[in-house]
Design a protein around this motif. Structure first.
Motif, short mmCIF file in Angstrom:
data_model
loop_
_atom_site.label_atom_id
_atom_site.label_comp_id
_atom_site.label_asym_id
_atom_site.label_seq_id
_atom_site.Cartn_x
_atom_site.Cartn_y
_atom_site.Cartn_z
N SER A 91 68.17 48.13 1.98
CA SER A 91 68.48 49.56 1.92
C SER A 91 67.77 50.28 3.05
O SER A 91 66.83 49.77 3.65
CB SER A 91 68.06 50.13 0.57
N ARG A 92 68.27 51.49 3.32
CA ARG A 92 67.64 52.32 4.34
C ARG A 92 67.18 53.61 3.68
O ARG A 92 67.81 54.09 2.74
CB ARG A 92 68.57 52.59 5.51
N LYS A 93 66.10 54.16 4.20
CA LYS A 93 65.56 55.40 3.67
C LYS A 93 66.39 56.56 4.19
O LYS A 93 66.75 56.60 5.36
CB LYS A 93 64.10 55.55 4.10
N TYR A 124 64.50 48.28 4.38
CA TYR A 124 63.75 47.78 3.23
C TYR A 124 64.54 46.68 2.54
O TYR A 124 65.75 46.76 2.43
CB TYR A 124 63.49 48.93 2.26
N HIS A 182 66.46 58.34 -2.66
CA HIS A 182 65.68 58.18 -1.44
C HIS A 182 66.18 57.02 -0.57
O HIS A 182 65.88 56.95 0.60
CB HIS A 182 64.20 57.95 -1.77
N PHE A 183 66.89 56.08 -1.17
CA PHE A 183 67.35 54.90 -0.45
C PHE A 183 68.86 54.76 -0.57
O PHE A 183 69.43 55.02 -1.62
CB PHE A 183 66.67 53.65 -0.98
#
Length: 103
Positions: free
Chosen positions: A100-102, A61, A26-27
């Motif tokens: 991190s990015r989704k 995130y 997811h990330f």
């Protein structure tokens, strides 16, 4: 980023086979490094491995000590403002982070 899982199964009678799954994370990791300085429980500065582009990480995130928070503000001086405090006592200089990015 994918993980692969293989499962063998046996059904009653002659049925046997395998099932292969690919699971997408997811990330997506963007950057890792260390916290440089801490202003408050919501505001801190990252080390030189972090981006110097203002707002480049806003909405992404950040994870520290296994807890993840949303980055509300990000400055060209690498100052991060997060949405809520971490549950542990306090962030300290030298704490490892992951941005991190989704997906």
């Amino acid at each position: 980023y994918f993980s692969s899982i293989s499962v063998w199964y046996h059904m009653f009678g002659d049925g046997m086979g395998s099932l292969n799954l690919e699971i997408m994370s997811h990330f997506e990791p963007v950057c890792t490094g260390l916290v440089s300085t801490v202003s408050t429980s919501l505001v801190f500065v990252l080390d030189d491995s972090a981006s110097v582009s203002a707002d480049s990480w806003r909405g992404m995130y950040i994870t520290i000590s296994g807890e993840t928070r949303i980055i509300l503000k990000y400055s060209s001086t690498r100052q991060v403002t997060i949405d809520s405090s971490f549950s542990f006592n306090s962030i300290s200089a030298g704490s490892a982070y992951l941005v991190s990015r989704k997906l």
